[in-house]
Design a protein around this motif. Structure first.
Motif, short mmCIF file in Angstrom:
data_model
loop_
_atom_site.label_atom_id
_atom_site.label_comp_id
_atom_site.label_asym_id
_atom_site.label_seq_id
_atom_site.Cartn_x
_atom_site.Cartn_y
_atom_site.Cartn_z
N ARG A 45 0.82 -1.22 0.00
CA ARG A 45 0.00 0.00 0.00
C ARG A 45 0.85 1.26 0.00
O ARG A 45 0.39 2.32 -0.42
N GLU A 46 2.08 1.17 0.50
CA GLU A 46 2.96 2.33 0.57
C GLU A 46 4.34 1.95 0.05
O GLU A 46 4.79 0.82 0.25
N ALA A 47 4.98 2.89 -0.61
CA ALA A 47 6.33 2.65 -1.13
C ALA A 47 7.18 3.88 -0.87
O ALA A 47 6.75 5.01 -1.13
N LYS A 48 8.37 3.66 -0.37
CA LYS A 48 9.33 4.74 -0.15
C LYS A 48 10.42 4.59 -1.20
O LYS A 48 11.04 3.54 -1.32
N ILE A 49 10.63 5.65 -1.97
CA ILE A 49 11.58 5.64 -3.07
C ILE A 49 12.82 6.42 -2.63
O ILE A 49 12.74 7.61 -2.33
N TYR A 50 13.95 5.73 -2.59
CA TYR A 50 15.21 6.38 -2.21
C TYR A 50 15.90 6.87 -3.48
O TYR A 50 16.12 6.10 -4.41
N VAL A 51 16.20 8.17 -3.50
CA VAL A 51 16.85 8.78 -4.66
C VAL A 51 18.13 9.48 -4.23
O VAL A 51 18.25 9.95 -3.10
N SER A 52 19.06 9.52 -5.16
CA SER A 52 20.31 10.24 -4.96
C SER A 52 20.34 11.37 -5.99
O SER A 52 20.09 11.15 -7.17
N LEU A 53 20.62 12.58 -5.52
CA LEU A 53 20.63 13.76 -6.38
C LEU A 53 22.06 14.24 -6.55
O LEU A 53 22.80 14.36 -5.57
N MET A 54 22.44 14.51 -7.78
CA MET A 54 23.79 15.01 -8.06
C MET A 54 23.73 16.52 -8.30
O MET A 54 22.72 17.05 -8.74
N GLY A 55 24.84 17.17 -8.01
CA GLY A 55 24.92 18.61 -8.21
C GLY A 55 25.13 19.33 -6.89
O GLY A 55 25.22 18.72 -5.83
N ASP A 56 25.21 20.67 -6.98
CA ASP A 56 25.41 21.44 -5.77
C ASP A 56 24.10 21.55 -4.98
O ASP A 56 23.06 21.04 -5.40
N GLU A 57 24.16 22.21 -3.85
CA GLU A 57 23.01 22.30 -2.94
C GLU A 57 21.80 22.96 -3.59
O GLU A 57 20.67 22.51 -3.44
N LYS A 96 21.66 9.25 1.08
CA LYS A 96 22.96 9.91 1.25
C LYS A 96 24.12 8.92 1.14
O LYS A 96 25.27 9.29 1.33
N SER A 97 23.86 7.67 0.83
CA SER A 97 24.91 6.66 0.83
C SER A 97 25.98 6.94 -0.24
O SER A 97 27.16 6.68 -0.01
N LEU A 98 25.59 7.47 -1.40
CA LEU A 98 26.58 7.78 -2.43
C LEU A 98 27.49 8.92 -2.00
O LEU A 98 28.70 8.89 -2.23
N ASP A 99 26.92 9.94 -1.35
CA ASP A 99 27.73 11.05 -0.83
C ASP A 99 28.67 10.54 0.25
O ASP A 99 29.83 10.95 0.31
N TYR A 100 28.16 9.65 1.10
CA TYR A 100 28.94 9.09 2.18
C TYR A 100 30.11 8.27 1.64
O TYR A 100 31.25 8.43 2.09
N SER A 101 29.87 7.45 0.65
CA SER A 101 30.94 6.63 0.08
C SER A 101 31.97 7.50 -0.66
O SER A 101 33.17 7.21 -0.63
N GLU A 106 37.40 9.91 -0.65
CA GLU A 106 38.23 11.11 -0.60
C GLU A 106 39.19 11.08 0.58
O GLU A 106 40.37 11.40 0.45
N LEU A 107 38.68 10.66 1.75
CA LEU A 107 39.53 10.59 2.94
C LEU A 107 40.62 9.52 2.80
O LEU A 107 41.76 9.73 3.21
#
Length: 123
Positions: A45-57, A96-101, A106-107
């Motif tokens: 009945r309900e679906a949560k769609i996780y999206v990753s957005l690229m670009g600046d804020e 936020k997993s792509l930003d986190y990885s 980078e570190l």
């Protein structure tokens, strides 16, 4: 409901929503969006769609606003494309997993560079 069926529907919804965002949406605010996963409740009945957005804020905020305004259209298209008794109520969530990885990568590169510089100085 069978967990296997729920997982199959989740994967199908992920593919269809990605296709809709890529090919059907005409909103200029929506830039580069990646659907990372879809989580449905057991009764579909309900679906949560996780999206990753690229670009600046700024671009990400505009893209998010465009996605939120197109939620009804996406739900209608999902109802047409996937034969279910009830079309799930859709919500978007930011992944936020792509930003986190990327930050971890980078570190790690920074630590490796510092170790190489330290090794080069001691020789």
């Amino acid at each position: 409901m069978s967990q296997l069926r729920v997982e199959k529907v989740q994967e199908l919804m992920k593919q269809e929503i990605s296709e809709i965002i890529l090919r059907e949406l005409k909103d200029p605010r929506i830039g580069f969006v990646t659907v990372t996963s879809v989580e449905c409740t057991g009764d579909l009945r309900e679906a949560k769609i996780y999206v990753s957005l690229m670009g600046d804020e700024k671009d990400a905020k505009e893209c998010w606003a465009g996605l939120m305004s197109s939620l009804g259209f996406i739900r209608r298209e999902i109802g047409k494309r996937i034969r279910l008794r009830f079309t799930p109520e859709l919500t978007f969530a930011l992944d936020k997993s792509l930003d986190y990885s990327a930050r971890i990568q980078e570190l790690l590169l920074k630590v490796r560079k510092e170790a190489e510089e330290k090794e080069g100085q001691s020789v």
